[in-house]
Design a protein around this motif. Structure first.
Motif, PDB file in Angstrom:
ATOM      1  N   HIS A  64     -11.060   7.660   6.118  1.00  0.00           N
ATOM      2  CA  HIS A  64     -10.890   9.119   6.053  1.00  0.00           C
ATOM      3  C   HIS A  64     -11.188   9.641   4.655  1.00  0.00           C
ATOM      4  N   ASP A  65     -10.726   8.918   3.626  1.00  0.00           N
ATOM      5  CA  ASP A  65     -10.979   9.340   2.244  1.00  0.00           C
ATOM      6  C   ASP A  65     -12.468   9.298   1.923  1.00  0.00           C
TER       7      ASP A  65
ATOM      8  N   GLN B 275      -3.705   1.153   9.575  1.00  0.00           N
ATOM      9  CA  GLN B 275      -3.444   2.451   8.953  1.00  0.00           C
ATOM     10  C   GLN B 275      -4.102   2.560   7.584  1.00  0.00           C
ATOM     11  N   VAL B 276      -4.072   1.462   6.826  1.00  0.00           N
ATOM     12  CA  VAL B 276      -4.712   1.455   5.511  1.00  0.00           C
ATOM     13  C   VAL B 276      -6.230   1.620   5.655  1.00  0.00           C
TER      14      VAL B 276
ATOM     15  N   ARG C  12       4.994   5.426   2.333  1.00  0.00           N
ATOM     16  CA  ARG C  12       5.207   6.849   2.613  1.00  0.00           C
ATOM     17  C   ARG C  12       6.350   7.057   3.601  1.00  0.00           C
TER      18      ARG C  12
ATOM     19  N   THR D 294       0.283   3.715   1.868  1.00  0.00           N
ATOM     20  CA  THR D 294       0.416   4.109   3.277  1.00  0.00           C
ATOM     21  C   THR D 294       1.724   3.605   3.854  1.00  0.00           C
TER      22      THR D 294
ATOM     23  N   SER E 233       0.822  -1.204   0.000  1.00  0.00           N
ATOM     24  CA  SER E 233       0.000   0.000   0.000  1.00  0.00           C
ATOM     25  C   SER E 233       0.860   1.259   0.000  1.00  0.00           C
TER      26      SER E 233
ATOM     27  N   HIS F  23      -7.848   2.988   8.169  1.00  0.00           N
ATOM     28  CA  HIS F  23      -8.124   4.341   8.657  1.00  0.00           C
ATOM     29  C   HIS F  23      -8.049   5.353   7.516  1.00  0.00           C
ATOM     30  N   GLU F  24      -7.081   5.183   6.648  1.00  0.00           N
ATOM     31  CA  GLU F  24      -6.932   6.117   5.528  1.00  0.00           C
ATOM     32  C   GLU F  24      -8.094   5.995   4.552  1.00  0.00           C
ATOM     33  N   LYS F  25      -8.549   4.759   4.309  1.00  0.00           N
ATOM     34  CA  LYS F  25      -9.694   4.570   3.415  1.00  0.00           C
ATOM     35  C   LYS F  25     -10.952   5.186   4.009  1.00  0.00           C
TER      36      LYS F  25
END
Length: 233
Positions: free
Chosen positions: A216-217, A209-210, A70, A67, A65, A212-214
């Motif tokens: 959030h998006d 984390q992946v 980064r 994420t 990913s 959570h990011e999805k």
């Protein structure tokens, strides 16, 4: 008359000879008699059999990913300068880097940049790593530099999930009070199991984390659609 009798005698002798050969053959190889398979035939070799195609193990999607990538490293391993602690840290890093997840580890004694300011280098590495591991031993507690690393790591988030404390040859009473809100992994009991647990912890962190990011998006997209709908009115 004699000729007929002689022909009959020879014919009977050949029949007896043939039957005796068949009888001896079945005695030598009784399986051939039962199955009807010629003893001269051998079963097919394993190489001639069709083998199932090899299916490579599918790795978790979090490892590939954006994420994860980064940050430059997955894990920072902090330890004392004692030889016994350095060797333990090397064994841990070797296990994690050779695992199917191929974790990217920063080992202080191995990867630090020569000539740079130590505090500056450490603070930069903390920012470049997803997680920090503290190899807490009696030597770790006696070194001022190790305590600095511990406090600097805690400064990133007093109760964050980016810190993995490990204890080795240390009693529960000696466990630092600053870390009382963190569960630790005891390397003294079962090292192999502890290493595997660290590997799973890192993977679980990346997967969370992946997710959570999805989430959030998706929230940002929903908010943008609402605002866009309000503007159209």
């Amino acid at each position: 008359m004699c000729i007929v009798f002689l022909s009959f005698f020879i014919s009977g002798w050949f029949q007896k000879l043939f039957k005796s050969k068949v009888f001896l053959a079945t005695q030598r190889d009784p399986e051939a008699k039962v199955t009807g398979v010629s003893p001269s035939l051998s079963p097919p070799s394993s190489s001639s059999l069709e083998t199932a195609p090899f299916k490579p193990q599918k790795l978790p999607s979090a490892l590939s990913s954006q994420t994860r990538w980064r940050r430059k490293y997955d894990l920072l391993v902090c330890h004392s300068v004692a030889d016994i602690d350095i060797e333990e840290a090397k064994r841990l890093v070797s296990f994690l880097e050779a695992s199917p997840c191929s974790l990217r580890c920063f080992l202080w004694q191995r990867d630090v940049c020569p000539g740079s300011a130590v505090p500056t280098e450490f603070c930069q590495v903390v920012q470049e790593c997803h997680l920090q591991v503290l190899l807490i031993t009696p030597n770790f507690l006696q070194e001022a530099w190790c305590m600095y690393m511990m406090h600097q790591t805690l400064a990133e988030g007093p109760v964050s999930n980016r810190l993995i404390p490990l204890i080795l040859n240390l009693s529960h009473a000696q466990y630092p009070r600053e870390l009382k809100f963190y569960f630790y992994i005891n390397l003294s009991r079962n090292t192999g199991q502890a290493y595997s647990l660290i590997n799973k912890t890192v993977l679980k962190y990346l997967e969370d984390q992946v997710k959570h990011e999805k989430t959030h998006d998706c929230s940002m997209d929903s908010t943008g659609n609402i605002i866009s709908g309000a503007d159209d009115r």
